[in-house]
Every structure is written in C-alpha cells, then in structure tokens.
Write an enzyme that holds these catalytic residues in place. Structure first.
Site, PDB file in Angstrom:
ATOM      1  CD  GLU A  98      -5.261  -7.447   6.227  1.00 39.09           C
ATOM      2  OE1 GLU A  98      -4.876  -6.862   5.193  1.00 39.09           O
ATOM      3  OE2 GLU A  98      -5.676  -6.836   7.219  1.00 39.09           O
ATOM      4  CG  ASP A 102       1.575  -2.559  11.660  1.00 40.12           C
ATOM      5  OD1 ASP A 102       2.763  -2.770  11.932  1.00 40.12           O
ATOM      6  OD2 ASP A 102       1.057  -1.427  11.768  1.00 40.12           O
ATOM      7  CE  LYS A 130       4.740  -2.457   8.621  1.00 37.08           C
ATOM      8  NZ  LYS A 130       4.454  -1.040   8.914  1.00 37.08           N
ATOM      9  CG  PHE A 151       3.877   3.477   6.589  1.00 37.65           C
ATOM     10  CD1 PHE A 151       2.995   2.931   7.518  1.00 37.65           C
ATOM     11  CD2 PHE A 151       3.385   3.912   5.362  1.00 37.65           C
ATOM     12  CE1 PHE A 151       1.634   2.822   7.229  1.00 37.65           C
ATOM     13  CE2 PHE A 151       2.027   3.811   5.069  1.00 37.65           C
ATOM     14  CZ  PHE A 151       1.152   3.268   6.005  1.00 37.65           C
ATOM     15  CG  ASP A 158      -3.445   3.133   1.750  1.00 39.07           C
ATOM     16  OD1 ASP A 158      -3.355   2.072   2.391  1.00 39.07           O
ATOM     17  OD2 ASP A 158      -4.056   4.132   2.173  1.00 39.07           O
ATOM     18  NE  ARG A 164      -5.566   1.885  -1.710  1.00 39.80           N
ATOM     19  CZ  ARG A 164      -5.574   1.398  -0.472  1.00 39.80           C
ATOM     20  NH1 ARG A 164      -4.831   0.351  -0.176  1.00 39.80           N
ATOM     21  NH2 ARG A 164      -6.299   1.955   0.473  1.00 39.80           N
TER      22      ARG A 164
HETATM   23  P1  IMP Z   1      -2.953  -3.871  12.038  1.00 41.94           P
HETATM   24  O1  IMP Z   1      -4.374  -3.873  12.432  1.00 41.94           O
HETATM   25  O2  IMP Z   1      -2.133  -2.894  12.851  1.00 41.94           O
HETATM   26  O3  IMP Z   1      -2.301  -5.235  11.984  1.00 41.94           O
HETATM   27  O4  IMP Z   1      -2.875  -3.210  10.623  1.00 41.94           O
HETATM   28  C1  IMP Z   1      -3.235  -3.865   9.509  1.00 41.94           C
HETATM   29  C2  IMP Z   1      -3.507  -2.901   8.390  1.00 41.94           C
HETATM   30  O5  IMP Z   1      -2.818  -1.670   8.526  1.00 41.94           O
HETATM   31  C3  IMP Z   1      -3.016  -3.502   7.106  1.00 41.94           C
HETATM   32  O6  IMP Z   1      -3.995  -4.303   6.533  1.00 41.94           O
HETATM   33  C4  IMP Z   1      -2.705  -2.271   6.287  1.00 41.94           C
HETATM   34  O7  IMP Z   1      -3.853  -1.862   5.589  1.00 41.94           O
HETATM   35  C5  IMP Z   1      -2.313  -1.220   7.293  1.00 41.94           C
HETATM   36  N1  IMP Z   1      -0.832  -1.098   7.373  1.00 41.94           N
HETATM   37  C6  IMP Z   1      -0.033  -1.509   8.365  1.00 41.94           C
HETATM   38  N2  IMP Z   1       1.256  -1.243   8.107  1.00 41.94           N
HETATM   39  C7  IMP Z   1       1.276  -0.667   6.889  1.00 41.94           C
HETATM   40  C8  IMP Z   1       2.327  -0.175   6.038  1.00 41.94           C
HETATM   41  O8  IMP Z   1       3.520  -0.224   6.335  1.00 41.94           O
HETATM   42  N3  IMP Z   1       1.934   0.355   4.856  1.00 41.94           N
HETATM   43  C9  IMP Z   1       0.623   0.431   4.466  1.00 41.94           C
HETATM   44  N4  IMP Z   1      -0.385  -0.028   5.219  1.00 41.94           N
HETATM   45  C10 IMP Z   1      -0.064  -0.565   6.419  1.00 41.94           C
HETATM   46 MG    MG Z   2      -5.377  -3.716   5.025  1.00 38.74          MG
END
Ligand code: IMP
Ligand code: MG
Length: 179
Positions: A98, A102, A130, A151, A158, A164
């Site tokens: 991954e 986040d 994070k 971010f 992206d 990207r």
């Molecule tokens: P989660 O489901 O909130 O853990 O988010 C995971 C996905 O959100 C990652 O695989 C990224 O594609 C996107 N994402 C989360 N934070 C960022 C960031 O700071 N920059 C770009 N994409 C992010």
């Molecule tokens: Mg992703």
C-alpha cells in the site's frame, strides 16, 4: 520543486534507500518462501515497482484496485473493489503493498475480504503510515516512513489523480484543496 508543493518530505534518494531496506527485510523474513506481492492501485504503483526489485526471492506480483476517496483528501469510509486480484491466494503468503495507511478504512476492509480466501499468511507493507489519523484497529508489518498528519503527493501518491509523477514525496499546499 512543483509550485503546488509546500515542502519536500522525502527526496528521491531517501525513498530509494528506505525502499531498499524494506526489500532486504522482506528478503530475510521470507527466506525460502515465495510470497505474492499484491499492490493496491493506483497509489502504490511506483513503490511496488521499486520494492519488488529490492526483494531477492522468487516472488510473484498481482494488482488490485479499490476506491474510497473520490477527489477529496479525507476517506469517505466506503470501500469498493474496482479490480480484483488475478491469482488465487489460498495457501499462499500474501504481502499487501500500500502507499499510505491513513484512517485504516481501506485496509481494514481489504484484510477481511482477503482473509476469507484463506491465504497461509497476510502482511501489510505500507510506504507511509499516518498513525495519528487511524480510526480502525490496523497496523502495518512493514512501514517505510511514519509521518505526521499532512496531505502528501508524489512517488505514486495523488491528489485528484495529479502529482503521481513527482519523483519525491512532498506536502501539498493546503490552498490547492481548500479552493
Ligand atoms: P485510508 O483508508 O484512510 O487508510 O486511506 C488509504 C488511502 O487513502 C491510501 O491508500 C491513499 O490512496 C489515500 N491517502 C491517504 N492519505 C493520503 C495522502 O496524504 N496523500 C495521498 N493519498 C492519501
Ligand atoms: Mg491507495
């Protein structure tokens, strides 16, 4: 530096070095085994390409795509499989690759789906973590960098499908998404 980037968090060189270390760690941990590396598209595509070349094992690769974000900077909490893995994973050692962990929503859901297919093992390898933002109980087994809540874009990551291709990882100027 790109005009929409506030500051560079990790240079090309720092990324290269850390990804090599992750690859070496995986090579040691999986000695004698043949893991499947499953990349979660699209954010992990560059990391995946570099990571697989840093692993000295008889690996196979596979890809899947999920969506949870739309064009925003915060997860919607809704995860949808847009493209599934091509190979069966039953009895195999699976490493999910991954870009960022986040909120944990995406991987929490994905782990459930993949566990039901009865692989021998599943581990998560995330380039970025994070932890402050986590709302689901999920941790990565391999983490490239632990970062604060900002971010970020570049090296595959992206914002609304842009940036990207930046070779470094940088913090996006809030003015770009607050418009
Ligand atoms: P989660 O489901 O909130 O853990 O988010 C995971 C996905 O959100 C990652 O695989 C990224 O594609 C996107 N994402 C989360 N934070 C960022 C960031 O700071 N920059 C770009 N994409 C992010
Ligand atoms: Mg992703």
């Amino acid at each position: 530096m790109h005009k929409d980037v506030e500051r560079i968090l990790y240079t090309e060189e720092e990324l290269r070095r850390r990804v090599k270390e992750l690859g070496a760690q995986i090579t040691t941990d999986y000695a004698g085994r043949r893991p499947i590396l499953a990349s979660v598209l699209r954010g992990s595509y560059i990391f995946m390409a570099d990571l697989t070349r840093a692993i000295d094992l008889d690996v196979t690769v596979d890809f899947m795509a999920v969506s949870s974000y739309g064009a925003g900077t915060v997860s919607s909490g809704q995860v949808e499989i847009k493209k599934d893995l091509s190979d069966t994973i039953e009895g195999r050692d699976l490493i999910i690759v991954e870009d960022i962990l986040d909120s944990g929503n995406t991987l929490y859901y994905l782990m459930d789906v993949l566990r039901a297919r009865r692989p021998a093992s599943i581990r998560i390898c995330a380039l970025m973590d994070k932890p402050e933002r986590r709302t689901k109980p999920i941790t990565a087994d391999y983490v490239g960098f632990t970062i604060p809540d900002a971010f970020i874009v570049g090296y595959g990551l992206d914002y609304a499908e842009r940036y990207r291709n930046l070779p470094y990882v940088g913090v996006l100027k809030p003015s770009v998404y607050e418009k």
